[in-house]
Write an enzyme that holds these catalytic residues in place. Structure first.
Site, PDB file in Angstrom:
ATOM      1  N   LYS A 256       0.837  -1.199   0.000  1.00 56.61           N
ATOM      2  CA  LYS A 256       0.000   0.000   0.000  1.00 56.61           C
ATOM      3  C   LYS A 256       0.871   1.248   0.000  1.00 56.61           C
ATOM      4  O   LYS A 256       1.765   1.396   0.830  1.00 56.61           O
ATOM      5  CB  LYS A 256      -0.910   0.000   1.229  1.00 56.61           C
ATOM      6  CG  LYS A 256      -1.767   1.263   1.387  1.00 56.61           C
ATOM      7  CD  LYS A 256      -2.549   1.234   2.696  1.00 56.61           C
ATOM      8  CE  LYS A 256      -3.245   2.574   2.956  1.00 56.61           C
ATOM      9  NZ  LYS A 256      -3.938   2.586   4.269  1.00 56.61           N
ATOM     10  N   ASP A 261      -2.726  10.664   3.765  1.00 52.15           N
ATOM     11  CA  ASP A 261      -4.128  10.254   3.869  1.00 52.15           C
ATOM     12  C   ASP A 261      -4.887  11.226   4.765  1.00 52.15           C
ATOM     13  O   ASP A 261      -4.721  11.235   5.985  1.00 52.15           O
ATOM     14  CB  ASP A 261      -4.211   8.840   4.441  1.00 52.15           C
ATOM     15  CG  ASP A 261      -5.640   8.337   4.549  1.00 52.15           C
ATOM     16  OD1 ASP A 261      -6.526   8.923   3.903  1.00 52.15           O
ATOM     17  OD2 ASP A 261      -5.866   7.349   5.275  1.00 52.15           O
ATOM     18  N   LYS A 268     -10.490  12.609   8.466  1.00 51.76           N
ATOM     19  CA  LYS A 268      -9.867  12.320   9.747  1.00 51.76           C
ATOM     20  C   LYS A 268      -9.860  13.580  10.612  1.00 51.76           C
ATOM     21  O   LYS A 268      -9.954  14.697  10.108  1.00 51.76           O
ATOM     22  CB  LYS A 268      -8.418  11.852   9.548  1.00 51.76           C
ATOM     23  CG  LYS A 268      -8.233  10.547   8.817  1.00 51.76           C
ATOM     24  CD  LYS A 268      -6.747  10.235   8.680  1.00 51.76           C
ATOM     25  CE  LYS A 268      -6.496   8.972   7.889  1.00 51.76           C
ATOM     26  NZ  LYS A 268      -6.940   7.759   8.597  1.00 51.76           N
ATOM     27  N   ASP A 279       1.487   6.270   5.643  1.00 54.08           N
ATOM     28  CA  ASP A 279       0.493   5.354   5.091  1.00 54.08           C
ATOM     29  C   ASP A 279       0.982   4.655   3.826  1.00 54.08           C
ATOM     30  O   ASP A 279       0.230   3.934   3.183  1.00 54.08           O
ATOM     31  CB  ASP A 279      -0.817   6.104   4.811  1.00 54.08           C
ATOM     32  CG  ASP A 279      -2.046   5.242   5.017  1.00 54.08           C
ATOM     33  OD1 ASP A 279      -1.917   4.171   5.647  1.00 54.08           O
ATOM     34  OD2 ASP A 279      -3.132   5.622   4.551  1.00 54.08           O
ATOM     35  N   ASP A 338     -12.307   6.937   3.886  1.00 52.34           N
ATOM     36  CA  ASP A 338     -11.087   6.709   4.662  1.00 52.34           C
ATOM     37  C   ASP A 338     -10.697   5.239   4.682  1.00 52.34           C
ATOM     38  O   ASP A 338      -9.668   4.879   5.226  1.00 52.34           O
ATOM     39  CB  ASP A 338     -11.259   7.225   6.091  1.00 52.34           C
ATOM     40  CG  ASP A 338      -9.937   7.372   6.830  1.00 52.34           C
ATOM     41  OD1 ASP A 338      -8.893   7.492   6.152  1.00 52.34           O
ATOM     42  OD2 ASP A 338      -9.944   7.359   8.073  1.00 52.34           O
ATOM     43  N   ARG A 342      -7.741  -0.370   0.936  1.00 46.81           N
ATOM     44  CA  ARG A 342      -8.230  -1.629   0.355  1.00 46.81           C
ATOM     45  C   ARG A 342      -8.673  -1.445  -1.097  1.00 46.81           C
ATOM     46  O   ARG A 342      -8.667  -2.409  -1.870  1.00 46.81           O
ATOM     47  CB  ARG A 342      -9.346  -2.185   1.221  1.00 46.81           C
ATOM     48  CG  ARG A 342     -10.604  -1.351   1.287  1.00 46.81           C
ATOM     49  CD  ARG A 342     -11.465  -1.685   2.491  1.00 46.81           C
ATOM     50  NE  ARG A 342     -10.842  -1.237   3.737  1.00 46.81           N
ATOM     51  CZ  ARG A 342     -11.352  -1.455   4.943  1.00 46.81           C
ATOM     52  NH1 ARG A 342     -12.488  -2.126   5.074  1.00 46.81           N
ATOM     53  NH2 ARG A 342     -10.734  -1.016   6.007  1.00 46.81           N
TER      54      ARG A 342
END
Length: 492
Positions: A256, A261, A268, A279, A338, A342
């Site tokens: 990833k 992010d 967030k 991240d 968020d 995935r």
């Protein structure tokens, strides 16, 4: 880039011109080991030093002549394995900054049955990783006076080879740390891709970088969708390591690579955004591990797949409820922007699966839930039993902690969408990490052994440093992957 620690060399004994001797002390042989190191047991007792693991005590040379001594606790003698030695050397590397010439005798106190080469390699890794600093953005970098480091492991070819392996592995870890520690604005996807190309040129890896135009042709709707809100364009990087006569199959790695992010419109908090430059820790680990495969002589073909994006807010950012089409045609309703990691991994897993590897391992700073479950020092491990078992064994030897986690079947229906094939989160509050793993499993080719490492905890440490592990970016996963691939045997 961080200033590089001094590379250790080997000798048969402590050199005559030495300013600091680093010695290990076993808790159940305390007085004997202290005496051998030239440290008064009474002084150690008065200082509260007991020989427990991670403890240390600096003792000035008697009468100001000779070398100072830094003793590092090793715990009980029976527990002194390569991991304990690596951690002790890391503690020493972090503390020993005020002496020019350092001699490290730690490897001599490995427990019976610990391979001498493994002990020497571990001490080498530990010293370099403990001495690591990331000072690129400081106007006054942390200074170390160390000019030479000698390991008293002998001068045989085996000892020198062990040090060389340790230097190589530590170099891969520090590379990953450098990437993770860069602020998000200093390493946007295109810049990270350029850094990876440079690493490939230095280490013999083939590197392919796809731009958005090429990604659209490939149907990478997850990567493109997450990147919609960002000014900085995404990249999709493919790395290839192919040694001559590779006879042990083909392993695919997926990492990833969210370089920052914000959470997108599922925003967030300000506190939650701290450290979100990390991240991309999964991608960094893959790059770091693959960068050392040639130096370590890994006998297996390895492919790396790295989706690189920013998850930002902008006029074109994906909205809650939007539907993305992943490579291969699977549609995903995005109910939380968020939960973006995935989405990009789904594309990468489909690309990796299409290459027909013998196994796929993905690494991702994926869920906060895994930190709540396992803390900051342990990664969650999901996947097929045969590969999970092998990774557990390798992780125990590499000193990078993992813990096997379930993927309960009753959680899978929570990913069913009312308007698309899948939704990117479940309808419930609980089981966030297993649900994420279940989502990823949907994009792994049928019959391909697969493991998912959720490294959200150990990739970025906010607690105090310990052993060879620093605060902030740790490079977690590099040692594990390197050991897995160097010792790779086909799964049965």
């Amino acid at each position: 880039m961080a200033a590089r620690p001094v590379t250790p060399t080997t000798a048969g004994k402590v050199p005559a011109r030495t300013d600091l001797v680093v010695a290990g002390v076993r808790a159940d042989r305390l007085d004997d080991d202290l005496a051998a190191a030239g440290v008064s047991p009474a002084f150690a007792e008065a200082s509260g030093f007991t020989g427990k693991a991670d403890g240390s005590l600096l003792t000035p040379a008697a009468s100001g002549a000779g070398a100072d001594v830094l003793v590092v606790g090793l715990g009980p003698a029976a527990d002194v394995d390569a991991n304990r030695l690596r951690a002790a050397a890391g503690t020493a590397g972090r503390r020993a900054t005020r002496h020019g010439r350092v001699a490290v005798t730690l490897a001599e106190q490995a427990a019976d049955g610990v391979d001498a080469g493994a002990a020497t390699q571990a001490v080498t890794e530990g010293w370099i990783l403990g001495a690591y600093r990331f000072d690129e953005h400081r106007t006054s970098p942390t200074e170390s006076k160390v000019t030479a480091v000698t390991l008293t492991a002998g001068t045989t070819k085996a000892a020198k080879d062990a040090v060389a392996r340790g230097v190589a592995v530590a170099g891969g870890v520090t590379l990953a740390r450098d990437l993770v520690n860069q602020p998000g604005g200093s390493l946007v996807p295109a810049q990270l891709a350029d850094r990876i190309k440079a690493v490939g040129a230095e280490t013999g890896l083939k590197v392919r970088v796809d731009t958005p135009t090429q990604m659209r042709r490939k149907g990478l709707g997850g990567v493109l969708g997450v990147a919609q809100g960002a000014t900085n364009e995404p990249r999709f990087v493919e790395l290839t390591y192919e040694p001559k006569g590779a006879a042990r199959g083909h392993v695919a790695l997926v990492g990833k690579g969210v370089t920052f992010d914000t959470g997108g419109y599922s925003l967030k908090t300000a506190e939650g955004m701290k450290g979100m430059n990390s991240d991309m820790g999964g991608a960094a680990a893959v790059v770091g591990a693959m960068s050392v495969l040639a130096a370590l002589g890994a006998p297996v073909r390895v492919s790396g797949y790295l989706p690189l994006v920013e998850n930002m807010i902008g006029p074109d950012a994906i909205r809650v409820g939007d539907v993305l089409t992943i490579k291969g045609g699977t549609t995903v309703e995005v109910l939380n922007t968020d939960a973006e990691g995935r989405l990009i991994l789904a594309d990468a897993l489909r690309v990796a699966s299409a290459a027909g590897p013998d196994a796929i391992v993905d690494l991702a700073t994926l869920t906060g839930a895994i930190i709540a479950a396992l803390g900051q020092r342990t990664a969650g491990l999901f996947g097929t039993d045969d590969l999970v078992g092998r990774i557990r064994s390798v992780a125990a030897a590499s000193g990078e902690a993992v813990w096997p986690m379930p993927m309960p079947a009753h959680l899978r229906p929570g990913l069913d969408s009312d308007i698309a094939d899948l939704r990117n989160i479940s309808g419930g509050r609980y089981g966030g990490s297993p649900v994420a793993a279940l989502f990823l499993r949907e994009f792994v080719g049928e019959g391909i052994p697969w493991a998912h490492l959720d490294i959200a905890g150990p990739a970025w440490i906010t607690e105090a440093p310990y052993g060879e592990v620093p605060k902030l970016g740790t490079g977690f996963g590099v040692r594990l992957l390197a050991d897995l691939l160097v010792g790779w045997e086909p799964l049965t």
